[in-house]
Write an enzyme that holds these catalytic residues in place. Structure first.
Site, PDB file in Angstrom:
ATOM      1  N   HIS A   5       1.648  -2.447   5.517  1.00  0.00           N
ATOM      2  CA  HIS A   5       1.436  -2.642   4.081  1.00  0.00           C
ATOM      3  C   HIS A   5       2.444  -1.833   3.262  1.00  0.00           C
ATOM      4  O   HIS A   5       2.894  -2.283   2.199  1.00  0.00           O
ATOM      5  CB  HIS A   5       0.020  -2.215   3.694  1.00  0.00           C
TER       6      HIS A   5
ATOM      7  N   ASP B 180      -3.964  -8.417   3.179  1.00  0.00           N
ATOM      8  CA  ASP B 180      -5.338  -8.635   3.627  1.00  0.00           C
ATOM      9  C   ASP B 180      -5.931  -9.706   2.720  1.00  0.00           C
ATOM     10  O   ASP B 180      -5.989  -9.513   1.493  1.00  0.00           O
ATOM     11  CB  ASP B 180      -6.165  -7.355   3.524  1.00  0.00           C
TER      12      ASP B 180
ATOM     13  N   GLU C 185      -8.319  -7.809  13.301  1.00  0.00           N
ATOM     14  CA  GLU C 185      -8.788  -7.948  11.908  1.00  0.00           C
ATOM     15  C   GLU C 185      -8.434  -9.345  11.401  1.00  0.00           C
ATOM     16  O   GLU C 185      -7.269  -9.639  11.141  1.00  0.00           O
ATOM     17  CB  GLU C 185      -8.142  -6.882  11.024  1.00  0.00           C
TER      18      GLU C 185
ATOM     19  N   HIS D 234      -6.014  -9.681   8.194  1.00  0.00           N
ATOM     20  CA  HIS D 234      -4.708  -9.017   8.090  1.00  0.00           C
ATOM     21  C   HIS D 234      -3.588  -9.900   8.642  1.00  0.00           C
ATOM     22  O   HIS D 234      -3.652 -10.364   9.783  1.00  0.00           O
ATOM     23  CB  HIS D 234      -4.736  -7.696   8.853  1.00  0.00           C
TER      24      HIS D 234
ATOM     25  N   ARG E 128       0.852  -1.197   0.000  1.00  0.00           N
ATOM     26  CA  ARG E 128       0.000   0.000   0.000  1.00  0.00           C
ATOM     27  C   ARG E 128       0.885   1.243   0.000  1.00  0.00           C
ATOM     28  O   ARG E 128       1.675   1.441   0.931  1.00  0.00           O
ATOM     29  CB  ARG E 128      -0.893   0.015   1.234  1.00  0.00           C
TER      30      ARG E 128
END
Length: 237
Positions: free
Chosen positions: A147, A154, A212, A215, A103
């Site tokens: 990320h 994810d 999460e 993740h 990311r």
């Protein structure tokens, strides 16, 4: 999704790419992938990709800055772990669908800028019990992310026999207590599906984030460098 303990003081590249020069400002395009990284679909068997931040099916409700490609990119060591997990899961009849991998740092800035706006149109679907401020306070989002180091993904599961997504008891980026991997707010069958994913990823060397279920990250890799180049589907490796 991320951990708030990652700091901007991280100034070095991983050992796998120590010969490279640090990239410039966020959004600066590159002409090839950093040596540390690869396209995930070149190493992970049965991989499907649906990068949520490249479209509008996310908690912001629009494409996120830096997501100008739709192929998942990841650090090579983490990618090898995901490939290992995919082989474990294939023996159980499952494949991996990736929602996010590398990311750009510009995306994190985009999230932060969004958090300061009155735009709450995605709240009911993605953060029904939280304010934007609480999203940050409860560490669902931070100013920096694993990320952006190229070490986090994810993911969810789909069935190899028919391509159907496995019921995990919640969608990607549902910023809610029910998204904790062992949450009592979902059914036992849904928790069991989350365990299948978590156990395979753990066996392959990836650590899960408890808040999460989707993740996972490769621990013990450093020193780190936060990458900012935008996604591109056609970079030479």
């Amino acid at each position: 999704m991320l951990k708030s303990w990652i700091t901007a003081a991280a100034a070095c590249l991983l050992a796998a790419c120590s010969a490279e020069k640090p990239l410039l400002a966020p959004d600066t395009p590159v002409t090839k992938l950093p040596a540390f990284m690869c396209y995930l679909d070149t190493v992970v068997p049965h991989l499907r990709t649906d990068l949520k931040y490249a479209g509008s099916d996310n908690f912001v409700g629009r494409p996120i800055r830096g997501y100008t490609g739709r192929r998942a990119i990841l650090g090579r060591e983490a990618a090898a772990c995901v490939a290992h997990a995919a082989r474990i899961l294939a023996r159980q009849g499952y494949g991996i669908l990736v929602w996010d991998a590398y990311r750009p740092t510009s995306a994190m800035q985009d999230f932060f800028e969004w958090s300061k706006t009155p735009d709450d149109r995605m709240r009911r679907e993605f953060y029904p019990r939280l304010t934007k401020r609480q999203i940050y306070e409860q560490r669902y989002i931070g100013t920096q992310s694993e990320h952006s180091l190229g070490i986090a993904v994810d993911v969810t599961l789909y069935r190899l026999k028919d391509g159907a997504l496995v019921d995990m008891g919640g969608r990607h980026d549902l910023l809610d207590a029910s998204s904790a991997w062992n949450s009592p707010l979902v059914t036992e069958a849904q928790r069991a599906n989350r365990r299948i994913l978590r156990e395979a990823m753990a066996a392959a060397g990836m650590k899960g984030y408890d808040k999460e279920w989707w993740h996972f990250y490769k621990p013990g890799m450093g020193p780190f460098f936060l990458y900012g180049f935008p996604l591109n589907d056609r970079l030479p490796q």
